[in-house]
Design a protein around this motif. Structure first.
Motif, short mmCIF file in Angstrom:
data_model
loop_
_atom_site.label_atom_id
_atom_site.label_comp_id
_atom_site.label_asym_id
_atom_site.label_seq_id
_atom_site.Cartn_x
_atom_site.Cartn_y
_atom_site.Cartn_z
N PRO A 1 -43.51 10.34 32.96
CA PRO A 1 -44.95 10.43 32.68
C PRO A 1 -45.27 9.98 31.26
O PRO A 1 -44.57 10.36 30.30
N LEU A 2 -46.33 9.17 31.13
CA LEU A 2 -46.82 8.71 29.84
C LEU A 2 -48.34 8.90 29.80
O LEU A 2 -49.01 8.73 30.81
N GLY A 3 -48.88 9.23 28.61
CA GLY A 3 -50.33 9.31 28.51
C GLY A 3 -50.80 10.37 27.53
O GLY A 3 -49.99 10.97 26.81
N PRO A 4 -52.10 10.65 27.50
CA PRO A 4 -53.10 10.05 28.39
C PRO A 4 -53.58 8.67 27.95
O PRO A 4 -54.19 7.95 28.73
N TRP A 5 -53.30 8.29 26.69
CA TRP A 5 -53.69 6.99 26.14
C TRP A 5 -52.77 6.66 24.99
O TRP A 5 -51.88 7.43 24.63
N ILE A 6 -52.98 5.49 24.39
CA ILE A 6 -52.20 5.05 23.24
C ILE A 6 -53.07 5.21 22.00
O ILE A 6 -54.17 4.65 21.93
N GLU A 7 -52.58 5.97 21.04
CA GLU A 7 -53.28 6.13 19.76
C GLU A 7 -52.70 5.12 18.77
O GLU A 7 -51.50 5.15 18.48
N THR A 8 -53.55 4.21 18.27
CA THR A 8 -53.05 3.13 17.41
C THR A 8 -53.12 3.47 15.93
O THR A 8 -52.45 2.82 15.12
N GLU A 9 -53.94 4.44 15.54
CA GLU A 9 -54.14 4.76 14.13
C GLU A 9 -53.57 6.15 13.85
O GLU A 9 -54.28 7.15 13.86
N LEU A 10 -52.26 6.19 13.62
CA LEU A 10 -51.57 7.47 13.53
C LEU A 10 -50.34 7.33 12.65
O LEU A 10 -49.60 6.34 12.76
#
Length: 254
Positions: free
Chosen positions: A163-172
């Motif tokens: 399982p992957l998710g719920p989204w991709i955070e690009t600014e972290l």
């Protein structure tokens, strides 16, 4: 920026999550984003696995306390293994428990790194240049098969076991994030990414010395101490500070 992959019932798209809406983007999320002008309420779409990687590369025993709970010490070099792309599912989808083959299936909450460009032999100092962003992962493992086989491919590779998710955070900044795994609401794993034995830049350098990574490929960075069994009907939540919560229920495999 939070990049999600979603379905409206009339097709699949990528989009940028903004509060309670999602703004659709054209094509893929690699490179400069081009918005279509379509915007949907989050409540009206189904979030899918945020990416479908060509491969998932995972790191074993990368938190010292987890290495010890598994009966060893942290390895001097990263231990890498792979999970097939067919194991990937999204938040809200079900993990299928293979009762006919395994009597113990464990959760393993992890921070996942999503690669943003084709790369190989990346020095640690340039690792950030090849990262699209970060998401939550659950490295589901048939623990009894892992022990029986002496290697990890079958135990880690069942359909729905990534399982992957719920989204991709690009600014972290991933260097010191809280990671918490809950089983039916009860905290089972709790750690910070600053406790990783081998940090993300080192992992990217190590993996890309071995293989070329493609846009969308995923590196699972390792799980903290506290792994344990899931049963049919259980719900597992992996929450990572600055990203969100990946939630999956366990069902019997058809």
């Amino acid at each position: 920026m939070r990049i999600a992959r979603f379905s409206t019932g009339e097709g699949m798209s990528f989009g940028v999550v903004e509060e309670n809406t999602i703004a659709a983007i054209a094509a893929h999320p690699f490179g400069e984003l081009s918005f279509t002008g379509q915007r949907f309420p989050l409540a009206d779409v189904r979030l899918l696995a945020p990416i479908l990687p060509s491969k998932v590369i995972a790191i074993g025993k990368n938190y010292a306390e987890h290495a010890r709970e598994m009966g060893g010490e942290p390895p001097a070099e990263p231990v890498i293994f792979s999970k097939p792309s067919t194991a990937v599912i999204g938040s809200g989808e079900a993990v299928a428990y293979p009762e006919k083959l395994s009597e113990r299936v464990d959760y393993e909450g992890e921070l996942a790194v999503v690669i943003g460009r084709l790369c190989r032999e990346v020095p640690a100092s340039r690792a950030r240049d090849v990262i699209l962003g970060y998401t939550c992962a659950n490295d589901v493992t048939a623990r009894d098969l892992q022990k029986r086989d002496g290697q990890w491919t079958r135990a880690k590779g069942f359909d729905t076991f990534c399982p992957l998710g719920p989204w991709i955070e690009t600014e972290l900044d991933p260097s010191d994030l809280a990671i918490t795994t809950r089983l039916n609401g009860e905290v089972k794993q709790q750690a910070r990414t600053s406790e990783l034995t081998h940090g993300i830049p080192e992992l990217i350098e190590y993996v890309t010395q071995v293989m070329t990574l493609l846009p969308g490929d995923v590196i699972l960075t390792g799980t903290p101490a506290g792994v344990g069994p899931m049963e049919i009907g259980d719900e597992v939540g992996v929450e990572i500070e600055g990203i969100g919560t990946l939630t999956n229920r366990v069902v019997a495999r058809d």
